[in-house]
Structure formats: C-alpha cells, structure tokens
Scaffold this active site. Structure first.
Site, PDB file in Angstrom:
ATOM      1  N   ARG A   1      40.897  25.951  34.412  1.00  0.00           N
ATOM      2  CA  ARG A   1      41.306  26.833  35.517  1.00  0.00           C
ATOM      3  C   ARG A   1      41.631  26.054  36.787  1.00  0.00           C
ATOM      4  NH1 ARG A   1      38.614  30.677  39.372  1.00  0.00           N
ATOM      5  NH2 ARG A   1      39.906  32.550  39.513  1.00  0.00           N
TER       6      ARG A   1
ATOM      7  N   ILE B   1      44.810  34.446  42.034  1.00  0.00           N
ATOM      8  CA  ILE B   1      44.417  34.234  40.637  1.00  0.00           C
ATOM      9  C   ILE B   1      43.198  35.116  40.431  1.00  0.00           C
ATOM     10  CG2 ILE B   1      43.111  32.145  41.300  1.00  0.00           C
ATOM     11  CD1 ILE B   1      43.576  31.015  38.519  1.00  0.00           C
ATOM     12  N   SER B   2      43.217  35.939  39.377  1.00  0.00           N
ATOM     13  CA  SER B   2      42.152  36.924  39.183  1.00  0.00           C
ATOM     14  C   SER B   2      40.803  36.249  38.955  1.00  0.00           C
ATOM     15  CB  SER B   2      42.482  37.821  37.989  1.00  0.00           C
ATOM     16  OG  SER B   2      43.737  38.437  38.166  1.00  0.00           O
ATOM     17  N   GLN B   3      39.760  37.005  39.249  1.00  0.00           N
ATOM     18  CA  GLN B   3      38.392  36.552  38.990  1.00  0.00           C
ATOM     19  C   GLN B   3      38.207  36.289  37.485  1.00  0.00           C
ATOM     20  OE1 GLN B   3      35.650  39.711  39.779  1.00  0.00           O
ATOM     21  NE2 GLN B   3      33.849  38.442  39.450  1.00  0.00           N
TER      22      GLN B   3
END
Ligand code: SAH
Length: 223
Positions: A45, A71-73
């Site tokens: 990530r 950027i999503s959790q």
C-alpha cells in the site's frame, strides 16, 4: 497471482511486519475471507501514496491522494472486497473510481480481469503507470464517467463503486451478469451504507445493505 514480485520487504513502516499487524487488526474488525487477508498482506500500500505519507500507509486510515480524493481505509477496502467476492465465481470485475489504484490492485490479485474507470485524467494516468510498474497485467483502464459503467465490456460478475451517491446509477446494475454482485456506498454524503445488489440466475435484482461508511462523492462527467 503467482510469480509477481513486489518490492515490499523494506524496513520499519513499509515492512511485511507492518502489513501483518494491519491484517490482524482487520481480522479483529471482522474481515474473515482468507484470500482477502492474504492479498492485503501482500499488496504494498505504501506504493500507492506519496512519499511523505508512506509512514502512515499501514495505519488503518484513509489518506489524501490529491485532487480532493482519498485512498480508502484498508478496512473498507477489505470489507468491500470480501462482500464483492462472497457469491463465488467472480472473475470479471468493473471498478468505478480508480483513484490511487490500490483497490484495483487488490481486485487484480483475486480475479481474472479488472476494468477500472476514473473521471479524473491525472489520477487515471498515475494509477495506470503505477500498476504497470508493480506488474499487474490484468487491468484495463478507462478515463471516463463511471456513472455510465463500461458498457462495451459488460456483463460483469462484480461491480465495485468506490465513491458514494444518493442512489445507484441505473446503468450499473444493467451491466451486471446473472449470479453477479454490485457493491456501492449509498446514502447522504458522510452517512452512507454499503449496498449490495445481486442479480439472480433468472435475472432479478435483490438489494441488501451492511456497514456504515463514508466516501467521497460520485460525480458526473470527467475532468
Ligand atoms: N479506490 C480508490 C478510491 C478513490 S476515491 C482508492 O482506494 O484509491 C474515489 C474515486 O472515485 C476518486 O478518484 C474520484 O475521482 C472517482 N470518481 C468519482 N466519481 C466518478 C465517476 N462518475 N466515474 C469514475 N470515477 C469517479
């Protein structure tokens, strides 16, 4: 995918250890699909955020990626992926909202082909280059308005929307094949729920909803 090499064995915050800690946290939050957890443990990530934010890449939080997007959790990525894959035999997936490409990479590890649509030209370009560099060859990118889906490649086994709206754009469930599932955050901004729409083998659409989430808005047109 077998044989793909990630440069992900760094020290400290970008190490395998940091990802393993994140995986344990996701398990405690209720993510159970071993294939999804295995992929979260593998996808780097930290490669999907700018250098100054890398030390936060394995904290369970959303992070800015520019142009007012995030950027999503990791928990939300894992949960949505688990929901999308649950019916089984999900091979061809349409993703709306490429963003950083992190969710795209997670999907690409689990299915045969990912079709990913992004309405912001620069984000689409950067994500495409990033995924090529990381060795993902089963992703097709489309710079366009994902509210219309990607009709020429339909039908899909799975459709994952990573931006929220008051309702599901009607074009999307139309592009869902029999036995397929759509997952999307739906509801007023900041107070959405994850909505699932399943297409039965005889063509009916069945809706169900799960967790509360908070997503950036799905916007019409491209920029
Ligand atoms: N999955 C991404 C989430 C990015 S945020 C990640 O984890 O990085 C949501 C993304 O959806 C943004 O990049 C935004 O530009 C995009 N988006 C919003 N409306 C869209 C639309 N109609 N079509 C395609 N992309 C859209």
């Amino acid at each position: 995918m077998i044989g793909r090499h990630h440069h992900s064995r760094g020290l400290g915050v970008t190490s395998d250890n940091a990802r393993q800690r994140l995986v344990r946290e996701l398990q405690q939050q209720g993510v159970t699909d071993p294939a999804v957890l295995e992929v979260i443990a593998r996808v780097p990530r930290h490669e999907f955020v700018e250098e100054a934010l890398r030390y936060r890449a394995y904290i369970n939080t959303a992070l800015p990626i520019g142009q007012a997007q995030t950027i999503s959790q990791p928990y939300v990525v894992a949960l949505m992926t688990q929901l999308l894959m649950a019916p089984g035999k999900i091979r061809k997936v349409l993703e709306i909202g490429t963003g950083s490409g992190y969710q795209t990479a997670v999907l690409a590890e689990l299915v045969s082909t990912v079709f990913s649509v992004e309405r912001l030209r620069e984000l689409s370009r950067v994500a495409r280059e990033r995924l090529e560099r990381l060795g993902y060859h089963n992703v097709l990118f489309n710079y366009g308005d994902g509210m219309k889906g990607w009709a020429s490649q339909a039908p899909y086994d799975g459709i994952l929307v990573t931006a929220g709206a008051a309702e599901v754009p009607p074009a999307l469930p139309e592009q869902l094949g029999p036995g397929g599932r759509l997952v999307m955050p739906v509801g007023p901004s900041g107070a959405q729920v994850l909505l699932c729409i399943d297409r039965t083998l005889d063509g009916r659409l069945i809706r169900s909803q799960t967790a509360n989430v908070s997503f950036v808005p799905l916007l019409a047109g491209r920029a």
